[in-house]
Write a protein that holds these residues in place. Structure first.
Motif, PDB file in Angstrom:
ATOM      1  N   TYR A   1      73.002  50.196  53.929  1.00  0.00           N
ATOM      2  CA  TYR A   1      71.801  50.996  54.154  1.00  0.00           C
ATOM      3  C   TYR A   1      71.827  51.752  55.482  1.00  0.00           C
TER       4      TYR A   1
ATOM      5  N   SER B   1      73.914  44.646  45.576  1.00  0.00           N
ATOM      6  CA  SER B   1      73.028  45.156  44.517  1.00  0.00           C
ATOM      7  C   SER B   1      71.803  44.268  44.310  1.00  0.00           C
TER       8      SER B   1
ATOM      9  N   CYS C   1      62.477  52.441  42.146  1.00  0.00           N
ATOM     10  CA  CYS C   1      62.630  52.358  43.603  1.00  0.00           C
ATOM     11  C   CYS C   1      61.457  52.978  44.367  1.00  0.00           C
TER      12      CYS C   1
ATOM     13  N   LEU D   1      67.832  54.949  49.832  1.00  0.00           N
ATOM     14  CA  LEU D   1      68.890  54.176  49.186  1.00  0.00           C
ATOM     15  C   LEU D   1      70.261  54.459  49.789  1.00  0.00           C
TER      16      LEU D   1
ATOM     17  N   ARG E   1      76.561  54.571  44.872  1.00  0.00           N
ATOM     18  CA  ARG E   1      75.785  54.029  43.753  1.00  0.00           C
ATOM     19  C   ARG E   1      76.017  52.532  43.566  1.00  0.00           C
TER      20      ARG E   1
ATOM     21  N   ASP F   1      76.238  50.336  45.706  1.00  0.00           N
ATOM     22  CA  ASP F   1      75.475  49.571  46.693  1.00  0.00           C
ATOM     23  C   ASP F   1      73.969  49.611  46.418  1.00  0.00           C
ATOM     24  N   ARG F   2      73.550  50.421  45.458  1.00  0.00           N
ATOM     25  CA  ARG F   2      72.114  50.569  45.225  1.00  0.00           C
ATOM     26  C   ARG F   2      71.551  49.385  44.437  1.00  0.00           C
TER      27      ARG F   2
END
Length: 287
Positions: A175, A208, A232, A263, A267, A269-270
């Protein structure tokens, strides 16, 4: 290790690969990690100096999950042939009882150091060693079955000393060292919040299943004062929105309502949408 204690602060606890390769000792370059191998056994030294776990993106499982034995101790695999000089160095470290450093990848080229650690068993048939993260684990029986109390104690130590710190750093790095809700960038005030709590079987310590949150928003999330929808978007509990109090309530909590999380770029890590949905339903049930 003395250098690492000074180098790794609460605001910057990770070390970069270049720092470890370029470490200076008595006026010369003395790498703390090997440039190509996972085990550093310097020429002229009897025992290995350090071991390294390479960073890999989280999947459904934590990167170290398979490395924890039934006794709660971590395992580290040999470097290929058991007779390789690096593995001989690991055996020497075990026989001499000398400490090592363990560098755990939390991002490409970034490592969270654990030190001192000790090798407490060489398990030749499995081509691995058993590693104690602190003194208390060094005295657990290795060749005999552990009692349930001893096993739980060892597992808890491993979680506290390695799983939780690695999870925190991996999430905060993903992040960009910023709160996903308010964008606060003071690293020492950031936490890695679980979407599904770690006491739940589905609450794996994977990026995740995490959100980088400042301490106030982490507490508010855990207490269901606010929730995060599967898309989100932040939702503040209805009764909290109606309260009248000071500026912290207004600006710190109420104004988060209907904002979108910031975010990670990658992707992978989302937040997992299914985990967000499950946690959001728990939040709705409270509200």
């Amino acid at each position: 290790m003395a250098w690492l204690r000074l180098r790794c602060t609460p605001d910057d606890p990770v070390v970069r690969r270049g720092e470890l390769l370029g470490f200076q000792f008595e006026g010369r370059t003395f790498p703390l990690i090997d440039n190509q191998l996972g085990i550093r056994k310097p020429q002229g030294m009897t025992a290995a100096l350090s071991i390294l776990t390479t960073y890999a993106s989280d999947g459904a499982r934590a990167p170290y999950e398979d490395a924890v034995g039934p006794d709660g101790l971590l395992r580290y695999k040999f470097q290929g042939n058991p007779r390789h000089y690096t593995n001989v160095g690991l055996r020497a470290a075990f026989e001499l009882g000398v400490p090592l450093m363990w560098f755990f990848g939390v991002r490409q080229g970034l490592y969270l150091p654990f030190f001192p650690v000790w090798i407490v068993a060489v398990e030749t048939e499995q081509s691995q060693i058993a590693v104690a993260l602190e003194e208390a684990q060094r005295h657990l029986p290795i060749d005999a079955p552990l009692s349930p109390i001893e096993r739980r104690y060892s597992e808890r130590l491993t979680a506290q000393r390695l799983h939780q710190p690695v999870f925190r750093q991996r999430v905060i790095q993903a992040y960009g060292a910023s709160c996903a809700m308010c964008r606060l960038r003071h690293r020492s005030l950031l936490d890695a919040a679980h979407i599904i709590p770690d006491r739940d079987p589905r609450g794996v310590p994977a990026v995740s299943n995490g959100l980088a949150l400042c301490k106030i928003h982490h507490a508010a999330y855990d207490q269901n004062i606010l929730g995060v929808r599967p898309d989100c978007v932040i939702e503040v509990r209805a009764d909290i929105l109606e309260e009248i109090d000071g500026p912290m309530l207004k600006h710190g909590l109420q104004e988060m309502h209907d904002l979108s999380l910031t975010l990670p770029r990658r992707r992978t890590d989302r937040p997992d949408r299914d985990l967000l949905e499950e946690r959001y339903e728990r939040f709705r049930a409270v509200g």
